[in-house]
Design a protein around this motif. Structure first.
Motif, short mmCIF file in Angstrom:
data_model
loop_
_atom_site.label_atom_id
_atom_site.label_comp_id
_atom_site.label_asym_id
_atom_site.label_seq_id
_atom_site.Cartn_x
_atom_site.Cartn_y
_atom_site.Cartn_z
N TYR A 133 5.28 -9.61 -7.65
CA TYR A 133 5.45 -8.71 -6.51
C TYR A 133 6.92 -8.32 -6.31
N ARG A 134 7.83 -9.19 -6.69
CA ARG A 134 9.26 -8.86 -6.57
C ARG A 134 9.67 -7.75 -7.55
N THR A 135 8.90 -7.55 -8.61
CA THR A 135 9.24 -6.49 -9.57
C THR A 135 8.85 -5.11 -9.04
N LEU A 136 8.01 -5.07 -8.02
CA LEU A 136 7.56 -3.79 -7.47
C LEU A 136 8.56 -3.28 -6.45
N ASP A 137 8.72 -1.95 -6.42
CA ASP A 137 9.59 -1.38 -5.39
C ASP A 137 8.90 -1.53 -4.02
N THR A 138 9.68 -1.39 -2.96
CA THR A 138 9.17 -1.66 -1.61
C THR A 138 8.03 -0.73 -1.24
N TYR A 139 8.13 0.54 -1.61
CA TYR A 139 7.06 1.49 -1.28
C TYR A 139 5.74 1.06 -1.92
N THR A 140 5.77 0.73 -3.21
CA THR A 140 4.57 0.29 -3.92
C THR A 140 4.05 -1.02 -3.33
N LEU A 141 4.97 -1.90 -2.99
CA LEU A 141 4.59 -3.19 -2.40
C LEU A 141 3.85 -2.98 -1.08
N LYS A 142 4.31 -2.02 -0.29
CA LYS A 142 3.62 -1.72 0.96
C LYS A 142 2.23 -1.15 0.71
N LEU A 143 2.09 -0.34 -0.32
CA LEU A 143 0.76 0.18 -0.67
C LEU A 143 -0.18 -0.95 -1.08
N VAL A 144 0.35 -1.89 -1.86
CA VAL A 144 -0.44 -3.06 -2.26
C VAL A 144 -0.84 -3.85 -1.02
N TYR A 145 0.10 -4.00 -0.11
CA TYR A 145 -0.14 -4.71 1.16
C TYR A 145 -1.31 -4.06 1.91
N PHE A 146 -1.29 -2.74 2.03
CA PHE A 146 -2.36 -2.04 2.74
C PHE A 146 -3.70 -2.22 2.03
N ARG A 147 -3.67 -2.21 0.72
CA ARG A 147 -4.91 -2.39 -0.04
C ARG A 147 -5.47 -3.80 0.18
N ILE A 148 -4.61 -4.78 0.20
CA ILE A 148 -5.08 -6.16 0.40
C ILE A 148 -5.60 -6.36 1.82
N ILE A 149 -4.98 -5.69 2.79
CA ILE A 149 -5.50 -5.73 4.15
C ILE A 149 -6.93 -5.18 4.17
N LYS A 150 -7.15 -4.07 3.46
CA LYS A 150 -8.48 -3.49 3.37
C LYS A 150 -9.46 -4.48 2.75
N GLU A 151 -9.04 -5.12 1.67
CA GLU A 151 -9.91 -6.09 1.00
C GLU A 151 -10.23 -7.27 1.92
N ARG A 152 -9.22 -7.75 2.63
CA ARG A 152 -9.44 -8.87 3.55
C ARG A 152 -10.46 -8.49 4.61
N ASN A 153 -10.31 -7.31 5.17
CA ASN A 153 -11.24 -6.87 6.21
C ASN A 153 -12.60 -6.52 5.63
N GLY A 154 -12.63 -6.07 4.39
CA GLY A 154 -13.89 -5.74 3.74
C GLY A 154 -14.71 -6.95 3.35
N SER A 155 -14.06 -8.10 3.23
CA SER A 155 -14.81 -9.30 2.86
C SER A 155 -15.70 -9.77 4.00
N GLY A 156 -15.66 -9.07 5.12
CA GLY A 156 -16.55 -9.37 6.23
C GLY A 156 -17.98 -8.95 5.97
N MET A 157 -18.20 -8.25 4.86
CA MET A 157 -19.56 -7.83 4.51
C MET A 157 -20.44 -9.03 4.16
N ILE A 158 -19.85 -10.07 3.65
CA ILE A 158 -20.65 -11.25 3.27
C ILE A 158 -21.31 -11.87 4.50
#
Length: 148
Positions: free
Chosen positions: A40-65
């Motif tokens: 994650y340190r190799t990624l620029d801050t903008y890309t890291l924030k996009l990854v962050y948003f995607r993981i937030i989506k995944e965390r909230n999406g795991s509520g389907m179980i």
């Protein structure tokens, strides 16, 4: 048998290996987290924030179980008369197989759900930590040649 969580078990493991010098740095669990941080340190801050948003989506999406877990009994309830006829027909022991399969599926789903959420939270914390480090005064970007 102790019913303590994984965090306490890891703490005990860390204490056991800490007696030898730096052996705790070779723990598989710590190496895995370090690999994630390093990447994650190799990624620029903008890309890291996009990854962050995607993981937030995944965390909230795991509520389907849990929704699936609570929906299945209601679905079976709709067909309970027919299901009862099939499972308990003529002294049939199919209900045992059905019950075991249902509880295995239920237990597996709950375990998977909480493990997925735990991994998502760990990734989120790592990303937030890296972004916070980059926002601190005096942070030198790895691509900044003036601090080498």
């Amino acid at each position: 048998m102790a019913f303590r969580g994984d965090a306490h078990k890891f703490y005990l493991k860390l204490r056991r290996v800490n007696h030898s010098s730096n052996s705790h740095k070779r723990l598989r669990e710590l190496e895995e987290i370090q690999d994630i941080r390093t990447f994650y340190r190799t990624l620029d801050t903008y890309t890291l924030k996009l990854v962050y948003f995607r993981i937030i989506k995944e965390r909230n999406g795991s509520g389907m179980i849990p929704i699936f877990i609570t929906a299945v009994p209601w679905f079976l309830f709709l067909f309970s008369d027919k299901l009862e006829d099939i499972l308990f027909q003529h002294g049939n022991s199919l209900w045992i197989l059905f019950s075991l399969l249902y509880f295995f599926t239920l237990t597996s789903s709950v375990i998977i759900h909480f493990r997925e959420r735990a991994w998502a939270v760990m990734h989120i914390e790592i990303i937030q930590d890296i972004i916070a480090e980059r926002n601190e005064p005096g942070y030198a970007s790895p691509t900044d040649k003036s601090h080498n």
